[in-house]
Design a protein around this motif. Structure first.
Motif, PDB file in Angstrom:
ATOM      1  N   TRP A 101       0.850  -1.193   0.000  1.00 19.26           N
ATOM      2  CA  TRP A 101       0.000   0.000   0.000  1.00 19.26           C
ATOM      3  C   TRP A 101       0.884   1.242   0.000  1.00 19.26           C
ATOM      4  N   HIS A 102       0.377   2.313  -0.570  1.00 23.54           N
ATOM      5  CA  HIS A 102       1.194   3.522  -0.689  1.00 23.54           C
ATOM      6  C   HIS A 102       0.280   4.731  -0.854  1.00 23.54           C
ATOM      7  N   ASN A 103       0.900   5.909  -1.010  1.00 23.68           N
ATOM      8  CA  ASN A 103       0.164   7.171  -0.966  1.00 23.68           C
ATOM      9  C   ASN A 103       0.080   7.871  -2.310  1.00 23.68           C
ATOM     10  N   THR A 104       0.514   7.237  -3.386  1.00 25.65           N
ATOM     11  CA  THR A 104       0.408   7.896  -4.683  1.00 25.65           C
ATOM     12  C   THR A 104      -1.022   7.780  -5.196  1.00 25.65           C
ATOM     13  N   PRO A 105      -1.463   8.736  -6.025  1.00 27.29           N
ATOM     14  CA  PRO A 105      -2.815   8.636  -6.586  1.00 27.29           C
ATOM     15  C   PRO A 105      -3.033   7.287  -7.255  1.00 27.29           C
ATOM     16  N   ALA A 106      -4.254   6.802  -7.211  1.00 28.38           N
ATOM     17  CA  ALA A 106      -4.535   5.418  -7.602  1.00 28.38           C
ATOM     18  C   ALA A 106      -4.906   5.276  -9.066  1.00 28.38           C
ATOM     19  N   ASN A 107      -4.377   6.131  -9.933  1.00 29.48           N
ATOM     20  CA  ASN A 107      -4.681   6.016 -11.356  1.00 29.48           C
ATOM     21  C   ASN A 107      -3.758   4.997 -12.018  1.00 29.48           C
ATOM     22  N   ASN A 108      -4.042   4.690 -13.275  1.00 23.55           N
ATOM     23  CA  ASN A 108      -3.198   3.835 -14.099  1.00 23.55           C
ATOM     24  C   ASN A 108      -2.997   2.446 -13.513  1.00 23.55           C
ATOM     25  N   ASP A 109      -3.999   1.938 -12.822  1.00 29.22           N
ATOM     26  CA  ASP A 109      -3.959   0.552 -12.327  1.00 29.22           C
ATOM     27  C   ASP A 109      -2.729   0.269 -11.483  1.00 29.22           C
ATOM     28  N   GLY A 259       5.281   6.801   7.826  1.00 28.31           N
ATOM     29  CA  GLY A 259       4.137   6.872   6.926  1.00 28.31           C
ATOM     30  C   GLY A 259       4.175   5.819   5.839  1.00 28.31           C
ATOM     31  N   PRO A 260       3.366   5.998   4.800  1.00 31.16           N
ATOM     32  CA  PRO A 260       3.294   5.020   3.721  1.00 31.16           C
ATOM     33  C   PRO A 260       4.504   5.093   2.807  1.00 31.16           C
ATOM     34  N   ALA A 261       4.676   4.063   2.000  1.00 35.45           N
ATOM     35  CA  ALA A 261       5.705   4.090   0.970  1.00 35.45           C
ATOM     36  C   ALA A 261       5.405   5.214  -0.013  1.00 35.45           C
ATOM     37  N   ASP A 262       6.462   5.756  -0.609  1.00 32.14           N
ATOM     38  CA  ASP A 262       6.319   6.895  -1.505  1.00 32.14           C
ATOM     39  C   ASP A 262       5.965   6.502  -2.930  1.00 32.14           C
ATOM     40  N   ASN A 264       4.678   3.462  -5.957  1.00 35.29           N
ATOM     41  CA  ASN A 264       4.012   2.225  -6.292  1.00 35.29           C
ATOM     42  C   ASN A 264       5.033   1.095  -6.380  1.00 35.29           C
ATOM     43  N   GLY A 265       4.727  -0.035  -5.750  1.00 31.04           N
ATOM     44  CA  GLY A 265       5.623  -1.185  -5.798  1.00 31.04           C
ATOM     45  C   GLY A 265       6.586  -1.272  -4.647  1.00 31.04           C
ATOM     46  N   ASP A 266       6.741  -0.186  -3.887  1.00 33.09           N
ATOM     47  CA  ASP A 266       7.618  -0.225  -2.720  1.00 33.09           C
ATOM     48  C   ASP A 266       6.838  -0.776  -1.526  1.00 33.09           C
ATOM     49  N   PRO A 267       7.445  -1.693  -0.754  1.00 34.28           N
ATOM     50  CA  PRO A 267       6.740  -2.215   0.425  1.00 34.28           C
ATOM     51  C   PRO A 267       6.744  -1.208   1.562  1.00 34.28           C
ATOM     52  N   ASP A 268       5.847  -1.397   2.497  1.00 36.97           N
ATOM     53  CA  ASP A 268       5.833  -0.616   3.722  1.00 36.97           C
ATOM     54  C   ASP A 268       7.231  -0.663   4.340  1.00 36.97           C
ATOM     55  N   PRO A 269       7.902   0.490   4.514  1.00 37.48           N
ATOM     56  CA  PRO A 269       9.281   0.464   5.018  1.00 37.48           C
ATOM     57  C   PRO A 269       9.395   0.117   6.497  1.00 37.48           C
ATOM     58  N   TYR A 270       8.275   0.020   7.201  1.00 35.16           N
ATOM     59  CA  TYR A 270       8.328  -0.105   8.663  1.00 35.16           C
ATOM     60  C   TYR A 270       7.685  -1.401   9.131  1.00 35.16           C
ATOM     61  N   ILE A 271       7.932  -2.473   8.375  1.00 40.15           N
ATOM     62  CA  ILE A 271       7.361  -3.776   8.703  1.00 40.15           C
ATOM     63  C   ILE A 271       8.180  -4.428   9.816  1.00 40.15           C
ATOM     64  N   GLY A 272       7.491  -4.920  10.817  1.00 37.26           N
ATOM     65  CA  GLY A 272       8.067  -5.869  11.757  1.00 37.26           C
ATOM     66  C   GLY A 272       9.341  -5.479  12.465  1.00 37.26           C
ATOM     67  N   THR A 273      10.448  -5.432  11.741  1.00 36.62           N
ATOM     68  CA  THR A 273      11.746  -5.259  12.378  1.00 36.62           C
ATOM     69  C   THR A 273      12.063  -3.811  12.710  1.00 36.62           C
ATOM     70  N   ASN A 374      -4.727  22.655   4.997  1.00 32.57           N
ATOM     71  CA  ASN A 374      -5.891  21.874   4.608  1.00 32.57           C
ATOM     72  C   ASN A 374      -5.540  20.607   3.835  1.00 32.57           C
ATOM     73  N   HIS A 375      -4.283  20.207   3.912  1.00 32.34           N
ATOM     74  CA  HIS A 375      -3.842  18.915   3.382  1.00 32.34           C
ATOM     75  C   HIS A 375      -3.230  18.162   4.558  1.00 32.34           C
ATOM     76  N   VAL A 376      -3.920  17.098   5.015  1.00 32.44           N
ATOM     77  CA  VAL A 376      -3.549  16.409   6.249  1.00 32.44           C
ATOM     78  C   VAL A 376      -3.239  14.941   5.974  1.00 32.44           C
ATOM     79  N   HIS A 377      -2.178  14.450   6.622  1.00 35.28           N
ATOM     80  CA  HIS A 377      -1.881  13.018   6.656  1.00 35.28           C
ATOM     81  C   HIS A 377      -1.853  12.547   8.104  1.00 35.28           C
ATOM     82  N   THR A 378      -2.396  11.348   8.356  1.00 37.48           N
ATOM     83  CA  THR A 378      -2.264  10.712   9.661  1.00 37.48           C
ATOM     84  C   THR A 378      -1.863   9.256   9.466  1.00 37.48           C
TER      85      THR A 378
END
Length: 450
Positions: A101-109, A259-262, A264-273, A374-378
């Motif tokens: 999962w990541h934070n880039t717009p979800a266009n282009n499949d 936060g999320p990966a920057d 598409n295709g990058d895994p969550d950088p903060y998994i587990g370890t 007015n642009h918020v991330h949590t």
């Protein structure tokens, strides 16, 4: 027309890793065939039945009536899907798609799974009904405002980049036969991992954002993070001079730390370890005045109680038992006094709760039309701090993929007296922390002995 879907769950899998996980009962993981049948005339004839062949260690199905309602709703939703959609949405518990999962717009499949736009009106309603089973009324309202109102506002700006139909769904495991399963809602400003393992339910990691975070679309006003913002301002304003000095950071950057990966295709950088121990800085709960402590509790609950109350109560028990190890950090732009219309950042670190809030600044096509505040991330997580053996995003699912990672939330549920729901054993022992705490939420009080 009647279609048949075949789902195959696999044999138990022995993990030869540092943490040896074995089942107490052969009933926990079995090979079974499940047939899905539907007579929905809207489903197209699209080839042979779909088979999902997995080999993972699963929990028994829960006897909890609330979880059973969740499970049946997910089974019914899966039954409504065509073979093609079912194959696209379904993966095993140990699939890496959980982490992409990541934070880039979800266009282009650029997401896996299926999208809102792939579903019929009835199927989309059924999926949103599932969300409402997992989320509190307030939590669902935020998801609705993010994915439909704020995203609809953006769609009017640039329809090929932003669209409510672009939000995607992945489904993990087989709720028909197993007690371990989950699904993920993933899109531009909303990525939540809904996880069930036996009697345990969680929704972390949960990334929620909005641009705009507050406005009007289609005649409907929205203010997605009003509580996260206003409760935090109440906390800030309740701090005395010395408390502010401890809480305030001089950092010039206030981007989300975990936060999320920057891309598409990058895994969550903060998994587990990932080691959170370096974040034990700022103003400590035990050093706060009673008024500040009460205000901090309200901010923390705003993140925890996005989950439906009964399961949020379980999560909150763990948090409150470690409340003295909670740290609060605030970053304010330009040294000014923060307001609801200024930029600021804060984070909360507890062994069982990580919460960050940031005003990101307007971007791209919106740079001249949306105010920076007015642009918020949590982001909401459960830290997995190797020095404490507590917590962990993704629970059992992290264990399946990160076979050499540290201890996961699953182990806490297996060992903690106030859960007593898991049938797994481990080849080491953890010392319990004896402590009695009392928590009041929404008019009801809980007392727990750790």
């Amino acid at each position: 027309m009647k279609k048949t879907y075949l789902i195959l769950t696999g044999l138990p899998m022995l993990f030869l890793v540092t943490l040896l996980l074995t089942s107490c009962s052969d009933e926990d993981s079995t090979t079974s065939n499940t047939t899905y049948e539907t007579t929905d005339d809207d489903i197209a004839e699209d080839g042979d039945s779909f088979t999902l062949d997995c080999s993972t260690s699963d929990a028994e199905q829960s006897a909890n009536t609330e979880i059973e309602t969740m499970r049946q709703a997910v089974v019914d939703f899966r039954n409504s899907l065509s073979n093609t959609l079912l194959e696209e949405v379904s993966v095993c518990l140990d699939d890496e798609r959980f982490y992409l999962w990541h934070n880039t717009p979800a266009n282009n499949d650029n997401r896996d799974g299926i999208t809102y736009g792939d579903l019929s009106d009835d199927q989309l309603v059924a999926f949103k009904d599932i969300l409402q089973l997992f989320l509190s009324a307030g939590g669902y309202q935020k998801v609705y405002e993010i994915t439909e109102l704020s995203e609809g506002w953006l769609h009017d700006v640039q329809s090929t980049v932003w669209d409510p139909d672009f939000y995607s769904i992945d489904m993990f495991g087989d709720p028909e036969t197993s007690g371990s399963w989950g699904f993920q809602l993933d899109g531009h400003h909303c990525a939540i991992n809904f996880l069930v393992h036996g009697d345990n339910v969680s929704i972390v990691p949960a990334f929620l954002g909005g641009e705009p975070a507050a406005d009007t679309w289609n005649g409907i006003e929205f203010d997605i993070f009003s509580d996260e913002r206003d409760l935090a301002l109440n906390l800030y304003n309740s701090l005395d001079t010395s408390e502010l000095a401890s809480a305030s950071s001089t950092s010039s950057s206030h981007s989300l730390e975990v936060g999320p990966a920057d891309m598409n295709g990058d895994p969550d950088p903060y998994i587990g370890t990932y080691d959170y121990s370096g974040f034990a800085t700022g103003l400590k709960y035990s050093d706060m005045s009673a008024a500040a402590q009460a205000n901090l509790i309200l901010v923390m609950q705003e993140y925890v109680y996005n989950l439906t109350d009964n399961f949020a109560d379980v999560w909150w028990t763990d948090i409150i038992e470690n409340i003295d190890d909670t740290y609060f950090v605030w970053i304010n732009d330009s040294g000014t006094s923060p307001t609801a219309t200024s930029q600021f950042y804060y984070r909360i670190y507890n062994p069982y709760l990580w919460a960050e809030f940031n005003t990101e600044g307007s971007t791209g096509a919106n740079a001249n039309t949306i105010a920076d505040y007015n642009h918020v991330h949590t982001i909401t997580r459960i830290p997995n701090n190797p020095s404490t053996d507590n917590g962990g995003d993704y629970g059992i699912f992290a264990y399946l993929i990160n076979q050499e990672g540290p201890k996961t939330l699953l182990e806490h549920y297996a060992l903690a007296d106030h859960h007593k729901s898991s049938k797994f054993k481990f080849d080491y022992q953890l010392a319990a922390k004896a402590k009695i705490t009392t928590h009041t939420h929404d008019g009801h009080t809980h007392s727990h002995e750790g």
